[in-house]
Design a protein around this motif. Structure first.
Motif, mmCIF file in Angstrom:
data_model
loop_
_atom_site.group_PDB
_atom_site.id
_atom_site.type_symbol
_atom_site.label_atom_id
_atom_site.label_comp_id
_atom_site.label_asym_id
_atom_site.label_seq_id
_atom_site.Cartn_x
_atom_site.Cartn_y
_atom_site.Cartn_z
ATOM 1 N N VAL A 1 0.884 -1.309 -0.011
ATOM 2 C CA VAL A 1 0.057 0.150 -0.221
ATOM 3 C C VAL A 1 1.101 1.413 -0.119
ATOM 4 O O VAL A 1 0.625 2.240 -0.734
ATOM 5 N N LYS B 1 1.338 4.491 -2.621
ATOM 6 C CA LYS B 1 1.160 5.702 -2.239
ATOM 7 C C LYS B 1 2.423 6.655 -2.784
ATOM 8 O O LYS B 1 2.035 7.625 -3.212
ATOM 9 N N SER C 1 -2.343 -1.203 -6.040
ATOM 10 C CA SER C 1 -3.336 -0.511 -6.555
ATOM 11 C C SER C 1 -4.215 0.508 -5.834
ATOM 12 O O SER C 1 -4.689 1.513 -5.997
ATOM 13 N N GLN C 2 -4.525 -0.261 -4.619
ATOM 14 C CA GLN C 2 -5.333 0.335 -3.533
ATOM 15 C C GLN C 2 -4.557 1.789 -2.859
ATOM 16 O O GLN C 2 -5.046 2.714 -2.932
ATOM 17 N N GLY C 3 -3.414 1.837 -2.658
ATOM 18 C CA GLY C 3 -2.796 2.705 -2.171
ATOM 19 C C GLY C 3 -2.468 3.907 -3.372
ATOM 20 O O GLY C 3 -2.703 4.977 -3.012
ATOM 21 N N THR D 1 -4.471 4.297 -6.044
ATOM 22 C CA THR D 1 -6.045 4.941 -6.128
ATOM 23 C C THR D 1 -6.243 5.740 -5.027
ATOM 24 O O THR D 1 -6.972 7.036 -5.338
ATOM 25 N N GLN D 2 -6.265 5.299 -3.725
ATOM 26 C CA GLN D 2 -6.529 6.115 -2.600
ATOM 27 C C GLN D 2 -5.997 7.491 -2.712
ATOM 28 O O GLN D 2 -6.407 8.439 -2.181
ATOM 29 N N ALA D 3 -4.608 7.352 -2.875
ATOM 30 C CA ALA D 3 -3.998 8.604 -2.783
ATOM 31 C C ALA D 3 -4.060 9.904 -3.936
ATOM 32 O O ALA D 3 -4.012 10.910 -3.721
ATOM 33 N N ALA E 1 -7.370 9.663 -5.211
ATOM 34 C CA ALA E 1 -8.754 10.130 -5.033
ATOM 35 C C ALA E 1 -9.000 11.435 -4.516
ATOM 36 O O ALA E 1 -8.085 12.138 -3.983
#
Ligand code: GYE
Length: 334
Positions: free
Chosen positions: A150, A154, A189-191, A193-195, A197
């Motif tokens: 994650v 980021k 991908s989660q880190g 996409t979140q960063a 967003a």
């Protein structure tokens, strides 16, 4: 007469005693070291590595094996060849061999419950290496030394934000994941996409899987070029350097210049990745630290000696990018 008999008995006693003493001495010299070994058998670790897909993986394998040798642990090393079925068989064979601890680098996140429950029942601690498993299967493991996937995602996003700070209009991105259902691609991908967003300019328009391999990276981008016009893509975020090298190989044979017409962000920071960054073909390479070995052995030591330990340990990663001024001095081990 009686004195002679007495002397004879005396002499015989001494000869016999000397013989016994010599025997004892010999016995001590020849047998004691061996006896010592038998009373304190070496700790045996079963290590199931997930495959040989990348140069990162090679370094990670060496890191674990070197650290085990330093700790004087014996290792049963098995390679899973990118097959969960293989890895499950390997873990099962470690249980049958009654190893002291199992180190598992799981290729995918789910489907481990049955075999891990068997290990738990046998009282053998399981330590995860690099990748994680799904939360509901984690009750069967003891602890782990993990890649901060994650965090890497980021860091990749932070570079993209900086690179496109003055850019107006959409930033169209392609993400090339590794293998399906791997915890690290999910995390990256989660880190990422979140960063990103909250800034609607950034859009992931396509996701593909390249199994963390050079050949697959090249194959996937060649196929994608048939489906969409790569000239409309601003960023490729490739989840490891090997796939990136395959992507570069393909792009360099087209009119699209990687690193200039299309921003390339990669992960691992292998020597070849850093070389491509220096040539300007990659814009940023986020390190994925492969040196899990020492932490894993330290953890095993704590567990086997019934000392306190954390449920999870993470490795720290650096960032290398075109914004750095000292790239020429960077030397990598893998
Ligand atoms: O980035 C890639 C490897 O799980 C962190 O797997 C690891 C990844 C690494 O093959 O190169």
């Amino acid at each position: 007469d009686s004195t002679d008999t007495l002397m004879e008995g005396y002499n015989m006693k001494w000869t016999r005693l000397a013989g016994v003493a010599a025997f004892v001495l010999l016995f001590c010299a020849a047998c004691q070291p061996k006896q010592k070994k038998e009373t304190t058998p070496a700790i045996v670790i079963g290590f199931s590595q997930l495959g040989q897909e990348s140069s990162w993986r090679q370094r990670n394998t060496d890191s674990v094996l070197e650290a085990a040798a330093d700790a004087r642990y014996r290792v049963l090393y098995r390679n899973g060849d990118a097959s969960q079925e293989q890895q499950i068989k390997q873990v099962r064979s470690f249980i049958i061999s009654r190893v002291d601890a199992i180190v598992l680098a799981p290729i995918v996140e789910t489907g481990w419950s049955t075999v891990l429950a068997e290990a738990k029942k046998a009282g053998i601690p399981v330590i995860l290496n690099d990748r994680n498993i799904a939360a509901n299967e984690r009750r069967y493991i003891t602890s782990g030394v993990y890649t901060d996937a994650v965090g890497e995602g980021k860091k990749a996003a932070a570079f993209i934000k900086k690179k496109f700070a003055d850019h107006t209009g959409p930033v169209r991105m392609v993400q090339i994941y590794g293998n399906k259902d791997s915890s690290v691609s999910a995390g990256r991908s989660q880190g990422f996409t979140q960063a990103l967003a909250g800034d609607s300019r950034f859009q992931t328009v396509v996701v593909r899987y390249g199994d963390f391999m050079i050949s697959k990276g090249e194959e996937v981008i060649r196929q994608l070029a048939k489906e969409i016009d790569l000239k409309n893509i601003d960023v490729i975020f490739s989840h490891n350097d090997d796939m990136t090298l395959g992507i570069l190989k393909y792009l360099k044979a087209t009119a699209i210049r990687p690193g200039k017409d299309i921003v390339i962000v990669s992960i691992d920071a292998t020597q070849k990745g850093i070389d491509a960054l220096r040539r300007g073909e990659i814009n940023a390479d986020i390190e994925c630290n492969p040196e899990t070995g020492a932490k894993v052995m330290n953890l095993i030591n704590l567990i086997l000696n019934k000392r306190q330990f954390e449920p999870a340990y993470y490795l720290e990663d650096k960032v290398f990018s075109e914004f750095d001024s000292n790239l020429s001095s960077v030397q990598r081990k893998y």
